[in-house]
Scaffold this active site. Structure first.
Site, PDB file in Angstrom:
ATOM      1  N   LYS A  35       0.822  -1.292   0.059  1.00  0.00           N
ATOM      2  CA  LYS A  35       0.040   0.057  -0.156  1.00  0.00           C
ATOM      3  C   LYS A  35       0.812   1.369  -0.099  1.00  0.00           C
ATOM      4  O   LYS A  35       1.965   1.077   0.272  1.00  0.00           O
ATOM      5  CB  LYS A  35      -0.985  -0.012   1.399  1.00  0.00           C
ATOM      6  N   TYR A 257      14.375  30.261   8.952  1.00  0.00           N
ATOM      7  CA  TYR A 257      13.277  31.027   9.382  1.00  0.00           C
ATOM      8  C   TYR A 257      13.049  30.645  11.149  1.00  0.00           C
ATOM      9  O   TYR A 257      13.312  29.858  11.466  1.00  0.00           O
ATOM     10  CB  TYR A 257      11.954  30.287   8.565  1.00  0.00           C
TER      11      TYR A 257
HETATM   12  C1  LIG Z   1      -0.784  -1.767   6.630  1.00  0.00           C
HETATM   13  C2  LIG Z   1      -1.150  -3.072   7.111  1.00  0.00           C
HETATM   14  C3  LIG Z   1      -0.458  -4.086   7.278  1.00  0.00           C
HETATM   15  C4  LIG Z   1       1.228  -4.086   7.303  1.00  0.00           C
HETATM   16  O1  LIG Z   1       1.445  -3.550   8.600  1.00  0.00           O
HETATM   17  P1  LIG Z   1       3.251  -3.477   8.828  1.00  0.00           P
HETATM   18  O2  LIG Z   1       3.232  -2.902  10.360  1.00  0.00           O
HETATM   19  O3  LIG Z   1       3.635  -2.613   7.898  1.00  0.00           O
HETATM   20  O4  LIG Z   1       3.700  -4.838   8.648  1.00  0.00           O
HETATM   21  C5  LIG Z   1      -1.113  -5.329   7.727  1.00  0.00           C
HETATM   22  N1  LIG Z   1      -2.322  -5.571   7.640  1.00  0.00           N
HETATM   23  C6  LIG Z   1      -3.192  -4.614   7.581  1.00  0.00           C
HETATM   24  C7  LIG Z   1      -4.561  -4.564   7.562  1.00  0.00           C
HETATM   25  C8  LIG Z   1      -2.640  -3.327   7.446  1.00  0.00           C
HETATM   26  O5  LIG Z   1      -3.347  -2.162   7.091  1.00  0.00           O
END
Ligand SMILES: *Cc1c(COP(=O)(O)O)cnc(C)c1O
Length: 362
Positions: A35, A257
């Site tokens: 993702k 800044y």
């Molecule tokens: C993002 C996600 C994962 C992976 O999590 P990590 O901590 O990056 O391994 C697994 N399951 C779901 C439902 C997620 O949204």
């Protein structure tokens, strides 16, 4: 001329990290979580490097289609399921599997049946209170979904809030409590998938038939109090930019800044071509480490939109054109993330599209 800022993705590290996950998964299937553009690493790079994964898990149907276009022929899972009935034809066409987490989704499926073969995984809310049915609803949900023409219930999933060893040990959603609630659903139809990266690495006892590994594949520890070295993974992203100017300033002079940093000695300040519009947080404090010419140089002053400044008084080799690593092999992303109150995940996936990406195939 292109701006001298570059992200390098190391394919070899991605492949290596996958093998670490494969081993930790035991005999379980591995969903590579890709993702958010593979946590900032690029979907195509992930598709290529994780070719041995059993499936890809991601968020949007459009990303699933993109994965198919990149040549991915194995399984794909939508981690949050579909968002609207409009997506169902594409889900079927590209043979994408979906999570079902809410009653409204069952209604949508009923209204759009029959299907050719729509593969569904039922999400159980075991205490995180984000998505999923209550454990006691599980068997009824299986019956309801199974009664829809063309729907196959092929799995049960849950997600842990505290599988990281240094996260809370008490409270309402401990790892153990969530695991107990998952067990309470009784016999499951299809495969069980519980573990994220942290549970895959630290809790082999969760078992199940598959794991969903994300951040660890990219070489960042899911628990920022445990180092990547200990977990035998390698950072797959190096975020770097070049020095484009040097300022020699006097004690008492300020940088940037708001004059957030004031020199206590005559100082050599390097201006680096990376700002918060590239993904380096403005909230990063003075002193945050960067790596230049083999040494650590501290951030000084507030990050601006397109530039940041580092103190290279003690790095005389640093000059215009020197490459500054902001995170990567020498500066763990979790280490800098912690300094500004976040986790490596957020920095990795907040990289701006304007940053050039180079892929290191080896
Ligand atoms: C993002 C996600 C994962 C992976 O999590 P990590 O901590 O990056 O391994 C697994 N399951 C779901 C439902 C997620 O949204």
């Amino acid at each position: 001329m292109t701006r001298p800022i570059i992200v390098t993705i190391h394919k070899k590290a991605l492949r290596h990290n996958f093998q670490v996950v494969r081993k930790a998964a035991g005999g379980r299937a591995v969903w590579a979580v890709v993702k958010a553009n593979a946590y900032g690493h690029g979907l195509r790079n992930a598709v290529e490097a994780f070719s041995e994964a059993d499936g890809l898990a991601l968020l949007e149907v459009s990303e699933a289609v993109r994965a198919r276009e990149c040549g991915w022929t194995k399984r794909i899972l939508l981690l949050e399921g579909f968002f609207s009935q409009k997506e169902l034809p594409e889900i079927e066409q590209h043979e994408v599997e979906t999570i079902v987490h809410s009653a409204w989704m069952i209604d949508v499926l009923k209204r759009n049946a029959p299907f050719k073969n729509l593969r569904c995984h039922i999400k159980i809310n075991t205490g995180m209170n984000r998505l999923g049915f209550r454990p006691e609803e599980y068997q009824a949900v299986v019956r309801e979904l199974s009664a829809i023409a063309g729907v196959t219930v092929c799995g049960a999933v849950t997600h842990f809030a505290n599988a990281e060893p240094t996260y809370t040990k008490g409270g309402p959603a401990t790892f153990e409590k969530q695991l107990d609630r998952m067990s309470s659903i009784g016999s499951t139809q299809g495969e069980k998938c519980l573990a994220n990266s942290a549970a895959t690495l630290f809790h082999p006892e969760v078992g199940g038939d598959a794991v969903r590994a994300g951040v660890i594949l990219y070489g960042a520890s899911p628990d920022s109090n445990i180092s990547e070295r200990e977990l035998h993974v390698r950072p797959a992203m190096t975020f770097s930019a070049k020095i484009i100017a040097i300022q020699n300033i006097q004690a008492g002079d300020a940088v940037g800044y708001g004059s957030r940093w004031i020199a206590s000695r005559p100082s050599r300040i390097a201006v680096v071509a990376c700002g918060y519009a590239d993904g380096y947080p403005r909230s990063m404090p003075n002193g945050a480490p960067t790596w230049v010419e083999g040494k650590i140089a501290p951030l000084v002053g507030a990050t601006s939109m397109d530039m940041l400044e580092i103190d290279v008084t003690d790095v005389p080799e640093a000059t215009v054109g020197s490459i500054v690593e902001l995170w990567g092999e020498h500066i763990p992303v979790n280490q800098v993330a912690k300094l500004c109150g976040t986790i490596g995940y957020e920095l990795l996936c907040a990289l701006a599209p304007r940053v050039n990406v180079r892929v290191d195939e080896e």
